[in-house]
Design a protein around this motif. Structure first.
Motif, PDB file in Angstrom:
ATOM      1  N   ASP A   1     -39.612   9.795 -42.862  1.00 29.92           N
ATOM      2  CA  ASP A   1     -38.296  10.729 -41.998  1.00 29.92           C
ATOM      3  C   ASP A   1     -38.033  11.998 -42.771  1.00 29.92           C
ATOM      4  O   ASP A   1     -37.910  13.355 -42.497  1.00 29.92           O
ATOM      5  CB  ASP A   1     -37.152   9.805 -41.488  1.00 29.92           C
ATOM      6  CG  ASP A   1     -38.371   8.817 -40.896  1.00 29.92           C
ATOM      7  OD1 ASP A   1     -38.097   9.526 -39.166  1.00 29.92           O
ATOM      8  OD2 ASP A   1     -38.166   7.560 -40.629  1.00 29.92           O
TER       9      ASP A   1
ATOM     10  N   ASP B   1     -32.648  11.673 -39.283  1.00 30.09           N
ATOM     11  CA  ASP B   1     -34.051  11.679 -40.092  1.00 30.09           C
ATOM     12  C   ASP B   1     -33.584  11.305 -42.129  1.00 30.09           C
ATOM     13  O   ASP B   1     -34.164  10.821 -43.221  1.00 30.09           O
ATOM     14  CB  ASP B   1     -34.535  12.964 -40.712  1.00 30.09           C
ATOM     15  CG  ASP B   1     -35.723  12.826 -39.263  1.00 30.09           C
ATOM     16  OD1 ASP B   1     -35.981  12.443 -38.609  1.00 30.09           O
ATOM     17  OD2 ASP B   1     -36.205  14.281 -39.110  1.00 30.09           O
TER      18      ASP B   1
ATOM     19  N   ASP C   1     -36.415   7.023 -37.066  1.00 30.06           N
ATOM     20  CA  ASP C   1     -35.588   7.007 -36.135  1.00 30.06           C
ATOM     21  C   ASP C   1     -36.524   6.864 -34.753  1.00 30.06           C
ATOM     22  O   ASP C   1     -37.746   8.006 -35.256  1.00 30.06           O
ATOM     23  CB  ASP C   1     -34.252   8.135 -35.646  1.00 30.06           C
ATOM     24  CG  ASP C   1     -35.211   9.746 -36.566  1.00 30.06           C
ATOM     25  OD1 ASP C   1     -36.737   9.551 -37.107  1.00 30.06           O
ATOM     26  OD2 ASP C   1     -34.711  10.386 -36.082  1.00 30.06           O
TER      27      ASP C   1
ATOM     28  N   THR D   1     -37.928   8.866 -32.059  1.00 30.40           N
ATOM     29  CA  THR D   1     -37.852  10.456 -31.880  1.00 30.40           C
ATOM     30  C   THR D   1     -38.891  10.740 -30.442  1.00 30.40           C
ATOM     31  O   THR D   1     -39.733   9.701 -30.269  1.00 30.40           O
ATOM     32  CB  THR D   1     -37.365  11.563 -32.446  1.00 30.40           C
ATOM     33  OG1 THR D   1     -37.860  11.713 -33.260  1.00 30.40           O
ATOM     34  CG2 THR D   1     -36.015  11.091 -33.053  1.00 30.40           C
TER      35      THR D   1
HETATM   36 MG    MG Z   1     -37.422  10.402 -37.770  1.00 32.00          MG
END
Ligand code: MG
Length: 336
Positions: A42, A83, A221, A223
Protein backbone atom coordinates in the motif's frame (compact mmCIF):
# COMPACT_ATOMS: atom_id res chain seq x y z
CA UNK A 1 -0.74 -2.46 -27.71
CA UNK A 2 -2.75 0.40 -26.25
CA UNK A 3 -3.97 1.13 -22.73
CA UNK A 4 -7.50 -0.04 -21.97
CA UNK A 5 -9.74 0.83 -19.00
CA UNK A 6 -8.84 -2.46 -17.29
CA UNK A 7 -5.17 -1.37 -17.14
CA UNK A 8 -6.25 0.98 -14.35
CA UNK A 9 -8.79 -1.25 -12.62
CA UNK A 10 -6.68 -2.92 -9.96
CA UNK A 11 -6.73 -6.52 -11.16
CA UNK A 12 -4.53 -8.96 -13.06
CA UNK A 13 -4.48 -6.84 -16.22
CA UNK A 14 -3.14 -3.85 -14.29
CA UNK A 15 -0.65 -6.06 -12.48
CA UNK A 16 0.80 -7.19 -15.79
CA UNK A 17 1.20 -3.61 -17.02
CA UNK A 18 2.93 -2.63 -13.78
CA UNK A 19 5.44 -5.45 -13.89
CA UNK A 20 6.10 -5.48 -17.65
CA UNK A 21 6.22 -1.77 -18.39
CA UNK A 22 6.70 0.15 -15.15
CA UNK A 23 8.82 -1.89 -12.73
CA UNK A 24 11.05 -3.15 -15.53
CA UNK A 25 12.19 0.37 -16.43
CA UNK A 26 12.92 1.69 -12.93
CA UNK A 27 16.37 1.00 -11.48
CA UNK A 28 16.28 2.04 -7.83
CA UNK A 29 13.05 0.84 -6.29
CA UNK A 30 13.77 1.17 -2.56
CA UNK A 31 15.83 3.30 -0.20
CA UNK A 32 17.78 2.33 2.95
CA UNK A 33 16.55 -1.26 2.64
CA UNK A 34 12.93 -0.23 3.13
CA UNK A 35 9.78 -1.58 1.49
CA UNK A 36 9.97 -0.34 -2.09
CA UNK A 37 8.11 -0.13 -5.36
CA UNK A 38 8.47 -3.80 -6.28
CA UNK A 39 6.75 -4.94 -3.07
CA UNK A 40 3.58 -3.39 -4.56
CA UNK A 41 2.38 -2.80 -1.03
CA UNK A 42 0.00 0.00 0.00
CA UNK A 43 2.98 2.29 0.54
CA UNK A 44 6.76 2.38 0.78
CA UNK A 45 9.03 2.80 3.80
CA UNK A 46 12.29 4.64 4.32
CA UNK A 47 13.97 3.36 7.50
CA UNK A 48 15.87 6.05 9.45
CA UNK A 49 17.83 5.74 12.67
CA UNK A 50 14.94 4.85 15.00
CA UNK A 51 11.87 5.47 12.90
CA UNK A 52 10.46 4.67 9.48
CA UNK A 53 8.90 7.14 7.10
CA UNK A 54 5.96 5.70 5.18
CA UNK A 55 5.06 7.29 1.87
CA UNK A 56 2.35 6.54 -0.68
CA UNK A 57 0.81 8.26 -3.66
CA UNK A 58 -2.56 8.02 -5.35
CA UNK A 59 -4.23 9.47 -8.43
CA UNK A 60 -7.99 10.00 -8.24
CA UNK A 61 -10.18 9.87 -11.32
CA UNK A 62 -13.51 8.98 -9.73
CA UNK A 63 -16.64 9.50 -11.77
CA UNK A 64 -18.86 11.26 -10.70
CA UNK A 65 -16.98 13.84 -8.61
CA UNK A 66 -19.88 14.02 -6.12
CA UNK A 67 -21.51 10.74 -5.06
CA UNK A 68 -23.63 9.45 -2.15
CA UNK A 69 -21.47 9.59 0.98
CA UNK A 70 -18.59 11.61 -0.42
CA UNK A 71 -16.79 13.37 -3.23
CA UNK A 72 -13.40 13.38 -4.91
CA UNK A 73 -12.01 15.59 -2.11
CA UNK A 74 -12.90 13.13 0.62
CA UNK A 75 -11.73 10.09 -1.31
CA UNK A 76 -8.42 11.76 -2.29
CA UNK A 77 -7.66 12.43 1.36
CA UNK A 78 -9.01 9.16 2.81
CA UNK A 79 -7.48 6.92 0.13
CA UNK A 80 -4.00 8.22 0.81
CA UNK A 81 -4.39 8.41 4.59
CA UNK A 82 -5.59 4.80 4.50
CA UNK A 83 -2.66 3.51 2.46
CA UNK A 84 -0.29 5.06 5.01
CA UNK A 85 -2.39 3.71 7.91
CA UNK A 86 -2.46 0.10 6.73
CA UNK A 87 1.34 0.18 6.63
CA UNK A 88 1.12 0.60 10.40
CA UNK A 89 2.20 4.25 10.33
CA UNK A 90 0.54 7.28 11.84
CA UNK A 91 -0.44 9.54 8.92
CA UNK A 92 1.00 13.04 9.34
CA UNK A 93 0.38 14.96 6.13
CA UNK A 94 -0.72 14.81 2.52
CA UNK A 95 0.10 16.85 -0.55
CA UNK A 96 -2.54 17.76 -3.12
CA UNK A 97 -1.93 18.15 -6.86
CA UNK A 98 -4.99 19.08 -8.92
CA UNK A 99 -5.41 19.07 -12.67
CA UNK A 100 -8.58 20.98 -13.42
CA UNK A 101 -10.54 21.28 -16.65
CA UNK A 102 -10.96 24.78 -18.07
CA UNK A 103 -14.54 25.87 -17.29
CA UNK A 104 -14.78 23.89 -14.04
CA UNK A 105 -17.15 25.44 -11.49
CA UNK A 106 -15.19 27.25 -8.75
CA UNK A 107 -18.01 26.66 -6.21
CA UNK A 108 -17.61 22.92 -6.80
CA UNK A 109 -13.86 23.20 -6.30
CA UNK A 110 -14.49 25.06 -3.06
CA UNK A 111 -16.76 22.21 -1.84
CA UNK A 112 -14.18 19.61 -2.83
CA UNK A 113 -11.34 21.34 -0.95
CA UNK A 114 -13.55 21.82 2.14
CA UNK A 115 -14.39 18.12 2.06
CA UNK A 116 -10.73 17.16 1.68
CA UNK A 117 -9.91 19.39 4.64
CA UNK A 118 -12.65 17.90 6.86
CA UNK A 119 -11.44 14.38 6.09
CA UNK A 120 -7.87 15.33 7.00
CA UNK A 121 -9.06 16.99 10.21
CA UNK A 122 -10.77 13.75 11.21
CA UNK A 123 -7.40 11.99 11.14
CA UNK A 124 -5.37 15.01 12.36
CA UNK A 125 -3.52 15.14 9.04
CA UNK A 126 -2.09 18.32 7.48
CA UNK A 127 -2.30 19.35 3.82
CA UNK A 128 1.16 20.79 3.51
CA UNK A 129 1.97 21.15 -0.18
CA UNK A 130 0.14 21.25 -3.48
CA UNK A 131 0.05 22.08 -7.14
CA UNK A 132 -2.70 23.48 -9.38
CA UNK A 133 -2.81 23.02 -13.15
CA UNK A 134 -5.53 23.67 -15.72
CA UNK A 135 -6.10 21.82 -19.01
CA UNK A 136 -8.23 22.81 -21.99
CA UNK A 137 -11.96 21.92 -21.98
CA UNK A 138 -11.72 19.08 -24.47
CA UNK A 139 -8.61 17.49 -22.98
CA UNK A 140 -9.74 16.43 -19.53
CA UNK A 141 -12.82 15.03 -17.80
CA UNK A 142 -13.51 17.49 -14.95
CA UNK A 143 -10.85 17.09 -12.31
CA UNK A 144 -8.01 14.74 -11.48
CA UNK A 145 -6.43 14.85 -8.02
CA UNK A 146 -3.12 13.30 -7.04
CA UNK A 147 -2.32 13.05 -3.35
CA UNK A 148 0.83 11.87 -1.63
CA UNK A 149 0.65 10.75 1.97
CA UNK A 150 3.39 10.65 4.53
CA UNK A 151 3.41 8.96 7.91
CA UNK A 152 5.72 7.73 10.59
CA UNK A 153 6.23 4.52 12.56
CA UNK A 154 8.78 3.30 15.09
CA UNK A 155 11.57 1.38 13.42
CA UNK A 156 10.57 -2.21 12.70
CA UNK A 157 6.91 -1.55 13.50
CA UNK A 158 5.55 -1.07 9.99
CA UNK A 159 3.19 -3.77 8.75
CA UNK A 160 3.30 -5.42 5.35
CA UNK A 161 0.52 -7.05 3.36
CA UNK A 162 2.75 -10.08 2.79
CA UNK A 163 3.26 -11.42 6.31
CA UNK A 164 0.17 -13.53 7.03
CA UNK A 165 0.98 -16.61 9.10
CA UNK A 166 -0.81 -19.96 9.26
CA UNK A 167 -3.30 -19.84 12.12
CA UNK A 168 -3.95 -16.07 11.89
CA UNK A 169 -7.56 -14.94 12.05
CA UNK A 170 -8.76 -12.68 9.25
CA UNK A 171 -10.67 -9.60 10.39
CA UNK A 172 -12.62 -7.18 8.19
CA UNK A 173 -13.49 -3.87 9.85
CA UNK A 174 -17.03 -3.67 8.40
CA UNK A 175 -19.42 -4.46 5.55
CA UNK A 176 -17.94 -5.03 2.10
CA UNK A 177 -18.87 -3.53 -1.27
CA UNK A 178 -20.51 -0.33 -0.02
CA UNK A 179 -18.39 2.08 -2.05
CA UNK A 180 -18.45 0.29 -5.40
CA UNK A 181 -22.11 -0.68 -5.21
CA UNK A 182 -23.32 2.77 -4.07
CA UNK A 183 -21.40 4.33 -6.95
CA UNK A 184 -22.90 1.79 -9.35
CA UNK A 185 -26.43 2.43 -8.02
CA UNK A 186 -25.91 6.16 -8.43
CA UNK A 187 -24.62 5.84 -11.98
CA UNK A 188 -27.48 3.53 -12.94
CA UNK A 189 -30.02 5.96 -11.48
CA UNK A 190 -31.20 3.75 -8.55
CA UNK A 191 -30.15 6.29 -5.94
CA UNK A 192 -33.73 7.22 -5.03
CA UNK A 193 -34.56 3.60 -4.24
CA UNK A 194 -31.70 3.08 -1.80
CA UNK A 195 -30.07 4.82 1.17
CA UNK A 196 -26.78 3.13 0.39
CA UNK A 197 -23.77 5.41 0.72
CA UNK A 198 -20.08 5.03 0.08
CA UNK A 199 -18.08 4.03 3.15
CA UNK A 200 -15.27 6.47 2.26
CA UNK A 201 -13.53 7.38 5.53
CA UNK A 202 -10.09 7.55 7.10
CA UNK A 203 -9.27 4.28 8.90
CA UNK A 204 -6.32 5.40 11.04
CA UNK A 205 -8.40 5.28 14.24
CA UNK A 206 -9.28 1.62 13.53
CA UNK A 207 -5.67 0.75 12.76
CA UNK A 208 -4.25 2.50 15.81
CA UNK A 209 -6.75 0.77 18.12
CA UNK A 210 -5.74 -2.59 16.63
CA UNK A 211 -2.02 -1.88 16.91
CA UNK A 212 -2.49 -0.86 20.54
CA UNK A 213 -3.86 -4.34 21.27
CA UNK A 214 -1.11 -6.02 19.24
CA UNK A 215 -0.86 -9.25 17.28
CA UNK A 216 -1.57 -7.73 13.86
CA UNK A 217 0.56 -9.59 11.29
CA UNK A 218 -0.56 -8.11 7.95
CA UNK A 219 -2.90 -5.38 6.73
CA UNK A 220 -4.41 -4.01 3.55
CA UNK A 221 -7.25 -1.68 2.58
CA UNK A 222 -9.53 -3.61 0.22
CA UNK A 223 -10.03 -0.91 -2.43
CA UNK A 224 -10.13 -1.70 -6.17
CA UNK A 225 -11.06 -5.33 -6.74
CA UNK A 226 -12.52 -5.42 -3.23
CA UNK A 227 -12.14 -8.14 -0.63
CA UNK A 228 -11.44 -10.75 -3.34
CA UNK A 229 -8.44 -8.87 -4.69
CA UNK A 230 -7.02 -7.83 -1.31
CA UNK A 231 -7.21 -11.24 0.36
CA UNK A 232 -5.77 -13.00 -2.69
CA UNK A 233 -2.89 -10.53 -2.85
CA UNK A 234 -2.16 -10.99 0.85
CA UNK A 235 -2.33 -14.78 0.63
CA UNK A 236 -0.23 -15.01 -2.54
CA UNK A 237 2.50 -12.68 -1.26
CA UNK A 238 2.55 -14.48 2.11
CA UNK A 239 2.67 -17.96 0.55
CA UNK A 240 -0.39 -19.21 2.44
CA UNK A 241 -4.02 -20.19 1.87
CA UNK A 242 -7.09 -18.61 3.44
CA UNK A 243 -10.50 -20.06 4.28
CA UNK A 244 -13.30 -17.51 4.61
CA UNK A 245 -16.77 -18.25 5.98
CA UNK A 246 -19.39 -16.87 3.60
CA UNK A 247 -22.02 -16.24 6.27
CA UNK A 248 -19.57 -14.27 8.42
CA UNK A 249 -18.61 -11.75 5.73
CA UNK A 250 -20.74 -8.67 6.40
CA UNK A 251 -22.68 -7.46 3.33
CA UNK A 252 -25.45 -4.87 3.65
CA UNK A 253 -28.92 -5.90 2.39
CA UNK A 254 -28.91 -2.97 -0.08
CA UNK A 255 -25.54 -4.06 -1.43
CA UNK A 256 -26.84 -7.61 -1.89
CA UNK A 257 -29.94 -6.34 -3.70
CA UNK A 258 -28.01 -4.09 -6.10
CA UNK A 259 -25.39 -6.80 -6.68
CA UNK A 260 -28.09 -9.29 -7.63
CA UNK A 261 -29.72 -6.77 -9.92
CA UNK A 262 -26.48 -5.91 -11.74
CA UNK A 263 -24.85 -9.33 -11.52
CA UNK A 264 -21.76 -7.97 -9.75
CA UNK A 265 -20.09 -9.83 -6.87
CA UNK A 266 -19.91 -7.51 -3.82
CA UNK A 267 -16.65 -9.22 -2.79
CA UNK A 268 -15.04 -7.86 -5.98
CA UNK A 269 -15.93 -4.18 -5.67
CA UNK A 270 -14.09 -1.38 -3.92
CA UNK A 271 -14.30 -0.34 -0.29
CA UNK A 272 -12.85 3.01 0.77
CA UNK A 273 -13.15 2.88 4.55
CA UNK A 274 -12.30 -0.68 5.51
CA UNK A 275 -9.28 -2.57 6.79
CA UNK A 276 -8.54 -6.24 6.14
CA UNK A 277 -6.05 -7.74 8.55
CA UNK A 278 -4.46 -10.92 9.77
CA UNK A 279 -4.22 -11.20 13.56
CA UNK A 280 -2.58 -13.82 15.74
CA UNK A 281 -5.32 -16.15 17.03
CA UNK A 282 -4.73 -15.33 20.70
CA UNK A 283 -5.19 -11.58 20.02
CA UNK A 284 -8.05 -11.75 17.51
CA UNK A 285 -11.00 -11.37 19.90
CA UNK A 286 -9.35 -8.47 21.69
CA UNK A 287 -8.49 -6.69 18.41
CA UNK A 288 -12.05 -7.25 17.17
CA UNK A 289 -13.45 -5.75 20.38
CA UNK A 290 -11.29 -2.65 20.02
CA UNK A 291 -12.26 -2.17 16.36
CA UNK A 292 -15.96 -2.45 17.23
CA UNK A 293 -15.56 0.54 19.56
CA UNK A 294 -14.54 2.73 16.62
CA UNK A 295 -17.27 4.74 14.90
CA UNK A 296 -16.34 3.09 11.58
CA UNK A 297 -15.88 -0.39 13.03
CA UNK A 298 -19.26 -1.42 14.52
CA UNK A 299 -19.76 -4.17 11.92
CA UNK A 300 -16.26 -5.64 12.16
CA UNK A 301 -16.04 -9.44 12.10
CA UNK A 302 -13.63 -12.31 12.14
CA UNK A 303 -14.34 -13.82 8.72
CA UNK A 304 -11.90 -16.66 8.41
CA UNK A 305 -8.40 -17.94 8.98
CA UNK A 306 -5.05 -18.51 7.38
CA UNK A 307 -4.18 -22.09 6.45
CA UNK A 308 -1.40 -23.90 4.61
CA UNK A 309 -1.90 -23.83 0.87
CA UNK A 310 -2.09 -21.36 -1.97
CA UNK A 311 -5.79 -20.68 -2.53
CA UNK A 312 -8.48 -18.51 -1.00
CA UNK A 313 -11.55 -20.64 -0.32
CA UNK A 314 -15.01 -19.57 0.75
CA UNK A 315 -17.09 -22.05 2.75
CA UNK A 316 -20.84 -21.73 2.59
CA UNK A 317 -23.16 -22.61 5.49
CA UNK A 318 -24.54 -25.64 3.64
CA UNK A 319 -21.08 -27.15 3.42
CA UNK A 320 -20.04 -26.10 -0.07
CA UNK A 321 -16.65 -24.63 -0.85
CA UNK A 322 -15.67 -22.36 -3.72
CA UNK A 323 -12.42 -20.74 -4.77
CA UNK A 324 -12.43 -16.96 -4.43
CA UNK A 325 -10.18 -15.59 -7.15
CA UNK A 326 -8.84 -12.09 -7.64
CA UNK A 327 -10.95 -10.39 -10.32
CA UNK A 328 -9.29 -9.71 -13.71
CA UNK A 329 -10.24 -6.07 -13.04
CA UNK A 330 -12.64 -4.26 -10.69
CA UNK A 331 -16.09 -4.69 -12.28
CA UNK A 332 -16.89 -1.04 -11.57
CA UNK A 333 -14.59 1.36 -13.49
CA UNK A 334 -13.30 4.75 -12.23
CA UNK A 335 -14.22 3.98 -8.67
CA UNK A 336 -11.50 6.00 -6.93
MG1 MG B 1 -4.16 0.19 -0.54
Amino acid sequence: MKIGMSHGAGGEVMGKLISEVILKNISKKSVNGGIGLDSLDDGATIPLEDSEIVITTDGHTINPLFFPGGDIGRISAAGTINDVSVMGAKPLAITNAMIIKEGFNIDDLDKIIKSMNETCQEADVGIISGDTKVMEQDKLDGLVIVTTGIGIAKKGKTIKDSSLEVGDKIIISGSVGDHGMSLMAFREGFEFETDLKSDVAPVWSIVSKSLDVGGVTAMKDPTRGGLANAINEMAKKSGVGVILQDELIPVKEEVKAISDMLGIDPYEVANEGKVLMGVKPESADEVLKSIKKDKYGHDARIIGEVVEGNKVLVETPVGGTRILEAPIADPVPRVC
